[in-house]
Design an enzyme around this catalytic site. Sequence first.
Site, PDB file in Angstrom:
ATOM      1  N   GLN A  92       0.824  -1.210   0.000  1.00 31.76           N
ATOM      2  CA  GLN A  92       0.000   0.000   0.000  1.00 31.76           C
ATOM      3  C   GLN A  92       0.859   1.261   0.000  1.00 31.76           C
ATOM      4  O   GLN A  92       0.332   2.359  -0.173  1.00 31.76           O
ATOM      5  CB  GLN A  92      -0.960  -0.007   1.202  1.00 31.76           C
ATOM      6  CG  GLN A  92      -2.078  -1.032   1.062  1.00 31.76           C
ATOM      7  CD  GLN A  92      -3.080  -1.021   2.206  1.00 31.76           C
ATOM      8  OE1 GLN A  92      -3.353  -2.061   2.781  1.00 31.76           O
ATOM      9  NE2 GLN A  92      -3.658   0.132   2.541  1.00 31.76           N
ATOM     10  N   ARG A  98      -9.832  -0.858   7.191  1.00 32.06           N
ATOM     11  CA  ARG A  98     -10.682   0.219   6.735  1.00 32.06           C
ATOM     12  C   ARG A  98     -10.755   1.309   7.789  1.00 32.06           C
ATOM     13  O   ARG A  98     -11.797   1.884   8.031  1.00 32.06           O
ATOM     14  CB  ARG A  98     -12.082  -0.261   6.392  1.00 32.06           C
ATOM     15  CG  ARG A  98     -12.616   0.574   5.244  1.00 32.06           C
ATOM     16  CD  ARG A  98     -13.973   0.167   4.788  1.00 32.06           C
ATOM     17  NE  ARG A  98     -14.273   0.861   3.570  1.00 32.06           N
ATOM     18  CZ  ARG A  98     -14.349   0.287   2.384  1.00 32.06           C
ATOM     19  NH1 ARG A  98     -14.127  -0.991   2.255  1.00 32.06           N
ATOM     20  NH2 ARG A  98     -14.633   0.993   1.326  1.00 32.06           N
ATOM     21  N   CYS A  99      -9.676   1.521   8.416  1.00 34.21           N
ATOM     22  CA  CYS A  99      -9.519   2.653   9.305  1.00 34.21           C
ATOM     23  C   CYS A  99      -8.168   2.541   9.948  1.00 34.21           C
ATOM     24  O   CYS A  99      -7.938   1.692  10.781  1.00 34.21           O
ATOM     25  CB  CYS A  99     -10.557   2.679  10.402  1.00 34.21           C
ATOM     26  SG  CYS A  99     -10.202   4.091  11.429  1.00 34.21           S
ATOM     27  N   GLU A 108     -12.848   5.268   4.395  1.00 34.97           N
ATOM     28  CA  GLU A 108     -12.926   4.652   5.714  1.00 34.97           C
ATOM     29  C   GLU A 108     -14.223   4.961   6.446  1.00 34.97           C
ATOM     30  O   GLU A 108     -14.625   4.222   7.352  1.00 34.97           O
ATOM     31  CB  GLU A 108     -11.774   5.150   6.591  1.00 34.97           C
ATOM     32  CG  GLU A 108     -10.423   4.793   6.062  1.00 34.97           C
ATOM     33  CD  GLU A 108      -9.339   5.174   7.056  1.00 34.97           C
ATOM     34  OE1 GLU A 108      -8.313   4.487   7.052  1.00 34.97           O
ATOM     35  OE2 GLU A 108      -9.501   6.132   7.818  1.00 34.97           O
TER      36      GLU A 108
END
Length: 806
Positions: A237, A384-385, A760
Amino acid sequence: MNAEVASVEERKQNLKGMGTARRRVEDVRFVQGKGNYVDDIKLPGMLFGDFVRSPYAHARIKSVNKEAALAVPGVKAVLTADDLKPVNLAWMPTLAGDVQMVLADGKVLFQGQEVAFVVAEDRYAASDAAELVEVDYEELPVLVDPFKAMDPGAPVLREDLDGKTEGAHGPRRHHNHIFTWEVGDKDATDRALSEAEVVAKELITYQRVHPCPLETAGCVASMDKVNGQLTLWGTFQAPHAVRTVASLISTIPEHKIRVISPDIGGGFGNKVGVYPGYICAVVASIVLGVPVKWIEDRIENLQSTAFARDYHMTGEISATRDGRITGLKCHVLADHGGFDACADPTKFPAGFFNICTGSYDIPVAHVSVDGVYTNKAPGGVAYRCSFRVTEASYFIERMIDVLARKLEMDPAELRMKNFIGKEQFPYTSALGWEYDSGDYHTAMEKALETVSYKALRDEQKANREAFARSETRSLMGVGIGFFTEIVGAGPIKNCDILGLGMFDSCEIRVHPTGSAIARLGTISQGQGHATTFAQILASEIGIPADQITVEEGDTDTAPYGLGTYGSRSTPVAGAATAMAGRKIKAKAQMIAAYLLEVHDDDVEFEVDRFVVKGAPERFKTMAEVAFAAYNNVPPGMEPGLEAVSYYDPPNMTYPFGAYICVVDIDVDTGVTDIRRFYALDDCGTRINPMIIEGQVHGGLTEALAIAMGQEISYDEMGNVKGASLMDFFLPTAVETPVWETDFTVTPSPHHPIGAKGVGESPNVGGVSAFSNAVNDAFAHLGLTHTQMPHDHWRVWKTAERLGVTA
Ligand code: PCD
Ligand SMILES: [Cu+]
């Protein structure tokens, strides 16, 4: 379209710029099976690596015997820590300032830890041989419960830290203590709590979960010894950061390392960290002189790569009798597993957890976080956060409901009463953040009205009465999750990772025929950057999005950037894209004026062209200007039409939203039916409404998964219970309700196009809405809080504890 006669509106549409529900350009490739993922990379002579992993959570390694493994046909090497020591790679630095074993050095600290790396001609030989590596373990006492980590007699996990009283984030006061992080005004908060009319207290645990992306983590390392060049393809990422870290720890000069993130099959934070597999593949390629591939399987992914959450939050919130919040206190016990491998900006060992005052105007607050080691997998990266925002949001949104119950006040009313007012922005919170913009009351009112909140509460009242009369066995719950996120790290002055400031970048080249390529420091894992970043540029420079290629993920071509996580691509790289576009536009304006033989200031930009002010028939289109840039520029100007922008955001962005969930719970089975889920998001200026909707759908589905079923749990021996998809809940279309989406638009005042992140948000807002709905269903029976995940069994147990089961 005939550009000569088309109207402004037609030309605008032709650009497919910001605000357009442009179809995803990536999908043409994906739906035809033409994606290019790391496992699709096949190189001549390539070998395959596989790990021997520890069956024990805590054990000493007395010996490792490779002989039988090496005898398997096709096996080329078996690496252990002893092989990595001469090259100084038995341990690697983590992103959190700790060190982590690449291969077990003397002991293992969690089940599934990497012990040896077997390299063979194919995957099957490698995994057969891995089973033949003989490891002699001596079991040690296991520490699973974080609440016992700092007991005087707790087992010593990290012998390498023996006697170290200073960690990367300050003093350590116990052998299993990692750090203590504190923010806020403790004395003032204690005073507010002791003087308060009402105080609510609760222990809120956000269980350990795992992002479980469809594609597991992996890489291909290829060392070209002749040229001294290392190429590394992988599920990264943050490819540039991987290159820098690879250079620092391997001592290969950075210009001789090329890191490529090809297509990524979902990241969700799982692919931010650095894993032993990457290092082992690189070392094996250097030693053996051929490319080496490592791809983990599902169980390995769930067992050993970065988990998320595992936060045990004790909160106290105080208020006046009529519901004005006066103070908030929180202590977090953070279970980091065997190594501290969180990926947070250096100065924030608990990420941005201090956003936990949420959307409320709370005068004083104090937070302290203790990080501890246990015999579990390392991580704490994201799901997702990043940066602990969803933990913070879950905490405050549960606390608000707990307080509402205590005050016997409607939770929506309590929220409305304490929201930060629209006129208070920019708003500085008690824990130090400066919220850029927001309009919470409007968003909440819209949400309450759309779901007919009042009618829902009336229906609930009738349902409770009917339940009391035994006319139904089902209880109805209404949950609100009102969140404020903090995304877009950023500012370099606050945020760096391993000393790398968290800016981001975009480089644009406009070609002579009026098409362009834009390269960014971020990397899409499914978010659709190739679609949306072209839209930003289309609006900025007047070249149709369809004529703009967006490229990311190759460190040899892309400008340096910090990558994609923490919903930072839009706030940071999106801003860089707009700024680079504006540089292009400024130069193009001079060229256009020159071609039109007027002063620079006498032309103005209009959709896709520069028009002479007051003479609309005299113009040069962007395509004409692009061509001229290569043959007819004003005297003294350099030819070409290129620009680059490195953007250091002045602040983060603060998206927010109002989510409402309605559930019906069958108390005799615990089966919880999600009747309705409404999600209103405000992410400022919306680039692509369709992509935003997709992001919200995906994020809500993950929020559903976490709230209603996911957990990576351990037994008392440290065995991971259920690290396969037989047990780890991944919702399918069957469990997933219909998502109702909505929005308001409150632009970010400091972002060049006013956009905030959104990827997010649905997780941050969703988890608390589900959990509040389940808790709400039992509220009238005296329940204040029941732990997630709210799977059928736990919900049934709650009903049983409250005495309402059959
Ligand atoms: N205003 C606005 C915003 C946004 N957008 C869009 O949307 C998306 C997103 O964005 P953002 O928010 O900025 O974000 P990014 O950075 O890009 O991304 C990231 C995120 O993203 C999400 N989503 C997704 N999707 C997919 N498909 N896949 C994936 O993997 C994923 N992941 C997840 C996560 S997890 Mo972390 O990592 O935990 O931190 S973080 C995250 C993109 O495309 C964009 O462009 C728009 O349109 N508008
Ligand atoms: Cu986050």
